[in-house]
Scaffold this motif. Structure first.
Motif, mmCIF file in Angstrom:
data_model
loop_
_atom_site.group_PDB
_atom_site.id
_atom_site.type_symbol
_atom_site.label_atom_id
_atom_site.label_comp_id
_atom_site.label_asym_id
_atom_site.label_seq_id
_atom_site.Cartn_x
_atom_site.Cartn_y
_atom_site.Cartn_z
ATOM 1 N N ILE A 1 0.864 -1.183 0.000
ATOM 2 C CA ILE A 1 0.000 0.000 0.000
ATOM 3 C C ILE A 1 0.899 1.230 0.000
ATOM 4 O O ILE A 1 1.758 1.378 0.866
ATOM 5 N N PHE A 2 0.688 2.087 -0.975
ATOM 6 C CA PHE A 2 1.444 3.333 -1.094
ATOM 7 C C PHE A 2 0.467 4.476 -0.853
ATOM 8 O O PHE A 2 -0.533 4.592 -1.556
ATOM 9 N N ARG A 3 0.746 5.318 0.140
ATOM 10 C CA ARG A 3 -0.143 6.431 0.437
ATOM 11 C C ARG A 3 0.641 7.625 0.951
ATOM 12 O O ARG A 3 1.818 7.511 1.286
ATOM 13 N N ALA B 1 1.286 8.382 -4.946
ATOM 14 C CA ALA B 1 2.245 8.024 -3.895
ATOM 15 C C ALA B 1 3.250 6.951 -4.322
ATOM 16 O O ALA B 1 4.025 6.477 -3.499
ATOM 17 N N ARG C 1 -12.232 5.274 -7.811
ATOM 18 C CA ARG C 1 -11.390 4.094 -7.627
ATOM 19 C C ARG C 1 -11.295 3.383 -8.970
ATOM 20 O O ARG C 1 -12.279 3.291 -9.705
ATOM 21 N N ARG D 1 -6.820 4.552 -5.821
ATOM 22 C CA ARG D 1 -7.931 5.223 -5.143
ATOM 23 C C ARG D 1 -7.623 6.707 -5.049
ATOM 24 O O ARG D 1 -6.589 7.085 -4.518
ATOM 25 N N THR D 2 -8.498 7.528 -5.595
ATOM 26 C CA THR D 2 -8.335 8.978 -5.536
ATOM 27 C C THR D 2 -9.432 9.549 -4.652
ATOM 28 O O THR D 2 -10.240 8.804 -4.087
ATOM 29 N N ARG E 1 -7.754 9.546 1.856
ATOM 30 C CA ARG E 1 -8.343 8.657 0.844
ATOM 31 C C ARG E 1 -7.388 8.211 -0.253
ATOM 32 O O ARG E 1 -7.448 7.074 -0.705
ATOM 33 N N THR E 2 -6.488 9.070 -0.693
ATOM 34 C CA THR E 2 -5.650 8.775 -1.854
ATOM 35 C C THR E 2 -4.613 7.710 -1.524
ATOM 36 O O THR E 2 -3.867 7.843 -0.561
ATOM 37 N N ARG E 3 -4.566 6.671 -2.365
ATOM 38 C CA ARG E 3 -3.582 5.602 -2.189
ATOM 39 C C ARG E 3 -3.534 4.702 -3.410
ATOM 40 O O ARG E 3 -4.441 4.699 -4.232
ATOM 41 N N THR E 4 -2.459 3.943 -3.494
ATOM 42 C CA THR E 4 -2.305 2.920 -4.520
ATOM 43 C C THR E 4 -2.041 1.606 -3.801
ATOM 44 O O THR E 4 -1.141 1.529 -2.967
ATOM 45 N N THR E 5 -2.821 0.583 -4.118
ATOM 46 C CA THR E 5 -2.661 -0.730 -3.503
ATOM 47 C C THR E 5 -2.315 -1.742 -4.587
ATOM 48 O O THR E 5 -3.006 -1.827 -5.600
#
Length: 140
Positions: free
Chosen positions: A17-19, A112, A79, A74-75, A61-65
């Motif tokens: 998970i990158f956030r 991220a 999504r 997810r922005t 909220r913003t992340r890349t999984t």
């Protein structure tokens, strides 16, 4: 004693998970404190509190999984799921950001994710992506 079932010992698939770091919320809190004197100067300026609230929601909220199935972006307002099979490759920007390129040449920014994270994406993909840095080859 409880008996262990085969599912309990099954290895879990790697997931990354990158956030945005949670400490960014401190800057949002500082911004809210700085807005306070201006917000109460005139009636109606309390709407200025929407700025720190919006930034805070973006940070949370913003992340890349990335997992065995693919990459989920997810922005703030949406999504998008990118299966590994649909990826053609990655594009790197001058600021070390990573952009996924799909089979139809559509580009999707990965929030991220930076170039230093490419070995992690390679590991999580289960060999579907090559590690451009060669770091994983050194460990094997």
């Amino acid at each position: 004693m409880a008996e262990e079932t085969p599912q309990d010992n099954a290895p879990t698939a790697p997931k990354a998970i990158f956030r945005v770091p949670g400490t960014a919320l401190l800057a949002v809190l500082f911004l809210a404190v700085c807005v306070t004197p201006v917000a109460f100067a005139l009636p109606g300026l309390q709407a200025l509190y929407l700025i720190p609230l919006g930034i805070g929601a973006w940070v949370i909220r913003t992340r890349t999984t990335a997992d065995a199935d693919g990459i989920t972006v997810r922005t703030l307002l949406g999504r998008r799921v990118l299966p590994w099979e649909s990826l053609k490759g990655f594009t790197l920007t001058e600021k070390s950001k990573v952009i996924a390129v799909l089979g139809d040449d559509t580009k999707v920014a990965l929030p991220a994710v930076r170039t230093r994270h490419l070995p992690v994406l390679s590991l999580v993909s289960g060999g579907r992506l090559d590690d451009p840095s060669g770091q994983l080859a050194d460990e094997e």
